[in-house]
Write a protein that holds these residues in place. Structure first.
Motif, PDB file in Angstrom:
ATOM      1  N   PHE A 192      13.826  15.109  -0.280  1.00 31.53           N
ATOM      2  CA  PHE A 192      12.996  15.441   0.552  1.00 31.53           C
ATOM      3  C   PHE A 192      13.019  13.408   0.488  1.00 31.53           C
ATOM      4  O   PHE A 192      12.091  13.885  -0.487  1.00 31.53           O
ATOM      5  N   ASP A 193      12.617  12.740   1.551  1.00 30.76           N
ATOM      6  CA  ASP A 193      12.154  11.378   2.117  1.00 30.76           C
ATOM      7  C   ASP A 193      10.695  11.658   2.069  1.00 30.76           C
ATOM      8  O   ASP A 193      10.239  12.646   3.253  1.00 30.76           O
ATOM      9  N   HIS A 194      10.173  10.918   1.372  1.00 32.66           N
ATOM     10  CA  HIS A 194       8.879  10.642   1.976  1.00 32.66           C
ATOM     11  C   HIS A 194       8.572   8.948   1.328  1.00 32.66           C
ATOM     12  O   HIS A 194       9.231   8.224   1.171  1.00 32.66           O
ATOM     13  N   VAL A 195       7.138   8.342   1.216  1.00 33.96           N
ATOM     14  CA  VAL A 195       6.413   7.641   0.998  1.00 33.96           C
ATOM     15  C   VAL A 195       5.284   8.657  -0.510  1.00 33.96           C
ATOM     16  O   VAL A 195       4.879   9.127  -0.330  1.00 33.96           O
ATOM     17  N   LEU A 196       5.031   7.069  -1.022  1.00 34.68           N
ATOM     18  CA  LEU A 196       3.962   7.266  -2.390  1.00 34.68           C
ATOM     19  C   LEU A 196       2.782   6.053  -1.979  1.00 34.68           C
ATOM     20  O   LEU A 196       3.096   4.817  -1.394  1.00 34.68           O
ATOM     21  N   SER A 197       2.044   6.128  -1.951  1.00 34.86           N
ATOM     22  CA  SER A 197       0.724   5.607  -1.847  1.00 34.86           C
ATOM     23  C   SER A 197      -0.434   5.909  -1.976  1.00 34.86           C
ATOM     24  O   SER A 197      -0.544   6.415  -2.479  1.00 34.86           O
ATOM     25  N   ARG A 198      -1.488   4.179  -1.573  1.00 33.85           N
ATOM     26  CA  ARG A 198      -2.508   4.497  -2.626  1.00 33.85           C
ATOM     27  C   ARG A 198      -3.822   5.498  -1.704  1.00 33.85           C
ATOM     28  O   ARG A 198      -4.317   5.885  -2.660  1.00 33.85           O
ATOM     29  N   THR A 199      -3.562   5.443  -0.147  1.00 29.80           N
ATOM     30  CA  THR A 199      -4.199   6.309   0.075  1.00 29.80           C
ATOM     31  C   THR A 199      -3.725   7.982   0.825  1.00 29.80           C
ATOM     32  O   THR A 199      -2.404   8.061   1.384  1.00 29.80           O
ATOM     33  N   VAL A 200      -4.412   8.841   0.490  1.00 24.99           N
ATOM     34  CA  VAL A 200      -3.603  10.129   1.886  1.00 24.99           C
ATOM     35  C   VAL A 200      -3.456   9.368   3.090  1.00 24.99           C
ATOM     36  O   VAL A 200      -2.939  10.309   3.485  1.00 24.99           O
ATOM     37  N   ARG A 201      -4.265   7.834   4.376  1.00 29.11           N
ATOM     38  CA  ARG A 201      -4.262   8.464   5.286  1.00 29.11           C
ATOM     39  C   ARG A 201      -2.370   8.159   5.714  1.00 29.11           C
ATOM     40  O   ARG A 201      -1.773   7.993   6.078  1.00 29.11           O
ATOM     41  N   ASP A 202      -2.860   6.962   4.386  1.00 30.56           N
ATOM     42  CA  ASP A 202      -1.337   6.460   5.325  1.00 30.56           C
ATOM     43  C   ASP A 202      -0.179   7.408   4.764  1.00 30.56           C
ATOM     44  O   ASP A 202       1.191   7.230   5.808  1.00 30.56           O
ATOM     45  N   SER A 203      -0.494   7.960   3.546  1.00 31.91           N
ATOM     46  CA  SER A 203       0.597   8.912   3.683  1.00 31.91           C
ATOM     47  C   SER A 203       1.103   9.759   4.980  1.00 31.91           C
ATOM     48  O   SER A 203       1.865  10.468   5.574  1.00 31.91           O
ATOM     49  N   ALA A 204      -0.314  10.586   4.782  1.00 30.96           N
ATOM     50  CA  ALA A 204      -0.246  11.555   6.808  1.00 30.96           C
ATOM     51  C   ALA A 204       0.072  10.637   7.713  1.00 30.96           C
ATOM     52  O   ALA A 204       0.829  11.442   9.254  1.00 30.96           O
ATOM     53  N   LYS A 226       5.542  15.512  -1.409  1.00 26.23           N
ATOM     54  CA  LYS A 226       6.635  15.354  -1.249  1.00 26.23           C
ATOM     55  C   LYS A 226       6.985  16.746   0.015  1.00 26.23           C
ATOM     56  O   LYS A 226       6.479  17.586  -0.137  1.00 26.23           O
ATOM     57  N   PRO A 227       7.724  16.476   0.834  1.00 29.14           N
ATOM     58  CA  PRO A 227       7.736  17.167   2.713  1.00 29.14           C
ATOM     59  C   PRO A 227       8.542  18.642   2.139  1.00 29.14           C
ATOM     60  O   PRO A 227       9.185  18.144   0.958  1.00 29.14           O
ATOM     61  N   GLY A 228       7.988  19.575   2.606  1.00 24.86           N
ATOM     62  CA  GLY A 228       9.201  20.864   2.597  1.00 24.86           C
ATOM     63  C   GLY A 228      10.338  20.269   3.796  1.00 24.86           C
ATOM     64  O   GLY A 228      10.732  19.384   4.484  1.00 24.86           O
ATOM     65  N   ARG A 229      10.937  21.298   3.351  1.00 26.14           N
ATOM     66  CA  ARG A 229      12.418  21.138   4.139  1.00 26.14           C
ATOM     67  C   ARG A 229      12.236  21.558   5.972  1.00 26.14           C
ATOM     68  O   ARG A 229      11.236  21.765   6.413  1.00 26.14           O
ATOM     69  N   ASP A 230      13.249  20.899   6.698  1.00 23.97           N
ATOM     70  CA  ASP A 230      12.825  20.223   7.564  1.00 23.97           C
ATOM     71  C   ASP A 230      11.985  19.485   8.213  1.00 23.97           C
ATOM     72  O   ASP A 230      11.843  19.025   9.493  1.00 23.97           O
ATOM     73  N   ARG A 231      10.790  19.023   7.672  1.00 25.48           N
ATOM     74  CA  ARG A 231       9.881  18.068   8.029  1.00 25.48           C
ATOM     75  C   ARG A 231      10.073  16.864   8.794  1.00 25.48           C
ATOM     76  O   ARG A 231       9.875  16.257   9.750  1.00 25.48           O
ATOM     77  N   VAL A 232      10.767  15.805   7.671  1.00 24.63           N
ATOM     78  CA  VAL A 232      11.008  14.560   7.947  1.00 24.63           C
ATOM     79  C   VAL A 232      12.673  13.931   7.956  1.00 24.63           C
ATOM     80  O   VAL A 232      13.278  14.700   7.390  1.00 24.63           O
ATOM     81  N   LEU A 233      13.038  13.192   8.556  1.00 25.12           N
ATOM     82  CA  LEU A 233      14.465  13.114   9.352  1.00 25.12           C
ATOM     83  C   LEU A 233      14.721  12.052   7.841  1.00 25.12           C
ATOM     84  O   LEU A 233      14.123  11.750   6.939  1.00 25.12           O
ATOM     85  N   GLN A 234      16.324  13.533   7.183  1.00 29.37           N
ATOM     86  CA  GLN A 234      16.436  11.770   6.215  1.00 29.37           C
ATOM     87  C   GLN A 234      17.249  10.809   5.215  1.00 29.37           C
ATOM     88  O   GLN A 234      17.868  10.329   6.995  1.00 29.37           O
ATOM     89  N   PRO A 238       0.689  -1.116  -0.082  1.00 30.22           N
ATOM     90  CA  PRO A 238      -0.106  -0.073  -0.202  1.00 30.22           C
ATOM     91  C   PRO A 238       0.748   1.145  -0.235  1.00 30.22           C
ATOM     92  O   PRO A 238       0.343   2.197  -0.508  1.00 30.22           O
ATOM     93  N   LEU A 239       2.027   1.045   0.506  1.00 34.14           N
ATOM     94  CA  LEU A 239       2.644   2.506  -0.024  1.00 34.14           C
ATOM     95  C   LEU A 239       5.091   1.359  -0.168  1.00 34.14           C
ATOM     96  O   LEU A 239       4.159   0.875   0.261  1.00 34.14           O
ATOM     97  N   ALA A 240       5.435   2.974  -0.551  1.00 36.10           N
ATOM     98  CA  ALA A 240       6.902   2.104  -0.361  1.00 36.10           C
ATOM     99  C   ALA A 240       7.319   3.530  -0.144  1.00 36.10           C
ATOM    100  O   ALA A 240       7.516   4.787  -0.502  1.00 36.10           O
ATOM    101  N   HIS A 241       8.824   3.750   0.159  1.00 36.42           N
ATOM    102  CA  HIS A 241       9.926   5.080   0.582  1.00 36.42           C
ATOM    103  C   HIS A 241       9.834   5.349  -0.716  1.00 36.42           C
ATOM    104  O   HIS A 241      10.801   4.588  -1.803  1.00 36.42           O
ATOM    105  N   GLY A 242      10.261   6.610  -0.563  1.00 34.67           N
ATOM    106  CA  GLY A 242      10.607   7.680  -2.233  1.00 34.67           C
ATOM    107  C   GLY A 242      11.293   8.414  -1.494  1.00 34.67           C
ATOM    108  O   GLY A 242      11.329   8.908  -0.877  1.00 34.67           O
ATOM    109  N   THR A 243      12.568   9.559  -2.855  1.00 32.91           N
ATOM    110  CA  THR A 243      13.032  10.566  -3.088  1.00 32.91           C
ATOM    111  C   THR A 243      12.561  11.359  -3.342  1.00 32.91           C
ATOM    112  O   THR A 243      12.237  11.374  -4.571  1.00 32.91           O
ATOM    113  N   ASP A 244      13.071  12.553  -3.360  1.00 32.12           N
ATOM    114  CA  ASP A 244      12.224  13.590  -4.413  1.00 32.12           C
ATOM    115  C   ASP A 244      13.050  15.158  -4.184  1.00 32.12           C
ATOM    116  O   ASP A 244      13.272  15.576  -3.613  1.00 32.12           O
ATOM    117  N   GLY A 245      14.200  15.112  -5.327  1.00 31.08           N
ATOM    118  CA  GLY A 245      15.192  15.965  -5.539  1.00 31.08           C
ATOM    119  C   GLY A 245      14.903  17.402  -6.062  1.00 31.08           C
ATOM    120  O   GLY A 245      15.632  18.154  -6.896  1.00 31.08           O
TER     121      GLY A 245
END
Length: 446
Positions: free
Chosen positions: A183-195, A166-174, A142-149
């Motif tokens: 910036f690191d975060h995830v891609l997901s099928r739902t908004v809930r899982d990303s949140a 894509k989170p903004g600067r300072d938000r997520v542990l890199q 349902p979700l997987a790690h990604g990065t966004d440069g």
């Protein structure tokens, strides 16, 4: 279902489909099954299948970054971000595909070969988190790690019909060795899982002034003023994409938000010259590290793609003064950009000026570097400024092209306003549900 049953189902999906998609070229099935059999039933994502992009370090697995030389490097310790995912209960099944050095907007040309779009195997997934987007779109997890440069979460999310923030600067542990505008975060099928993922991976350093946010779980009540930007700084938007974004604007108005058309302020030539001055240096340093380790010129060893080499070569002869000047230009542009955004809560635009391209358009070693480079930069006209300026942004999967390929809608916010983006995403998800729309090459079609 037990965690083990979930992981077994995910493994069956990968074994059934990934021979033609190539989203997860490095498997970690045995450790995943062992962990699923012994994991404590606690944590917000306990037992949920997951995967890590080939940019973060995972103990015992190659950290190739899409490159032949680095594919031989196997870290003994996982990055802190990976450990946070594990602490939340996520169980990684392997490493997702990425282009070499995460350089282009398509998961092509890397050490593990090309990743194909689950909606149509002749087309690009986008990049550089193309393997992650394809894995989620195909239903492996349902979700997987990604990065966004420069758009590397949002572009593949758009091409593959999933949600990508894509989170903004300072938000997520890199993760390890992440450039200042990636910036690191995830891609997901739902908004809930990303949140929820965002809530558990926040940077808790005392040096960060950004106010900590909780788990955003529902739409917001506030009605927003949204700027509508239809053309980027690189290319005029194609009619099919423009129509999709105008429809998104109408949907926002139906939901009670105000939409006001605006125009981009960035000068293409100046922006790209200074962007390259900062970005190419990292690629050049990687090339020099490979040459130092092998004792061979990079062209002789064959350990880096020609496009990657030529991109890095643009930093040859750069001085500290050149880099400082580039940083000063971009800081000044950031101030102008923030002024441009001041009247709006959010800005709506395309993710890219065109739908997903066919494979071979963004990675083609038979074409001139200048031609392919121009194409690559044209695809970053809406997304890359948000990285350079450290602003949060998202791709929301609301539309489909005439050929059946997804088209995302891009929303950007001011610094620290990830909650506002998520609240609107919940609202759009409820108005136009997407999680049950499945690609033709996915578990739903088996």
């Amino acid at each position: 279902m037990s965690p083990k049953e979930l992981i077994e189902a995910s493994i069956r999906a990968i074994e059934s489909l990934d021979g033609k998609i190539n989203a997860i070229p490095v498997h970690d099935f045995e450790r995943a099954l062992d962990r699923a059999s012994s994991i404590r039933l606690q944590g917000p994502f306990v037992g949920v299948p997951f995967a890590i992009k080939d940019t973060a370090r995972v103990a015992g697995l190659p950290n190739a970054k899409g490159n032949k030389f680095f594919a031989k490097k196997v870290p003994t310790q996982s990055d802190g971000l990976v450990r946070l995912y594990e602490a939340a209960g996520l169980i990684s099944l392997g490493i997702t595909n990425t282009p070499e050095m995460s350089l282009i907007s398509s998961a092509e040309g890397g050490v593990y070969g090309d990743t194909k779009n689950p909606w149509n195997l002749d087309y690009s997934t986008g990049g550089s988190s193309g393997g992650a987007a394809a894995a989620v779109a195909a239903g492996y997890m349902p979700l997987a790690h990604g990065t966004d440069g420069a758009g590397s979460i949002r572009i593949p999310a758009s091409h593959c019909g999933v949600f990508g923030l894509k989170p903004g600067r300072d938000r997520v542990l890199q993760a390890h060795s992440t450039p200042r505008f990636a910036f690191d975060h995830v891609l997901s099928r739902t908004v809930r899982d990303s949140a929820l993922s965002l809530a558990i991976t926040q940077n808790q350093s005392p040096d960060i002034a950004l106010q900590r946010m909780g788990f955003v779980q529902r739409p917001g009540k506030r009605r927003l003023k949204i700027g509508l930007q239809l053309d980027g700084y690189t290319s005029a938007t194609q009619p099919e994409v423009k129509n999709a974004i105008e429809d998104t604007a109408r949907l926002c108005q139906i939901l009670g938000h105000e939409v006001v058309e605006t125009k981009q302020i960035i000068d293409r030539d100046e922006y790209e010259k200074n962007y390259i001055a900062l970005y190419a240096g990292g690629i050049l340093n990687a090339r020099k590290a490979i040459e130092a380790a092998t004792g061979q010129p990079i062209a002789e060893s064959g350990l880096m793609n020609d496009f990657t080499i030529k991109f890095g070569n643009q930093a040859e002869g750069q001085t500290t003064d050149d880099i400082n000047a580039a940083e000063a230009y971009l800081v000044g542009l950031e101030q102008r950009f923030n002024t441009w955004m001041t009247p709006f809560d959010l800005v709506l635009s395309p993710v890219m000026y065109a739908p997903a391209p066919r494979l071979g358009l963004l990675f083609n070693e038979d074409e001139e570097f200048s031609v392919v480079s121009r194409r690559v930069f044209d695809y970053l006209g809406f997304t890359s400024p948000m990285n350079v300026f450290g602003l949060p942004a998202m791709s929301v999967p609301l539309h489909t092209s005439a050929t059946g390929l997804p088209i995302g809608s891009h929303f950007a916010a001011k610094y620290g306003q990830e909650p506002m983006l998520l609240e609107l995403a919940y609202e759009l998800e409820a108005a136009r549900p997407w999680k049950d729309k499945w690609a033709s090459n996915s578990i739903a079609m088996l």
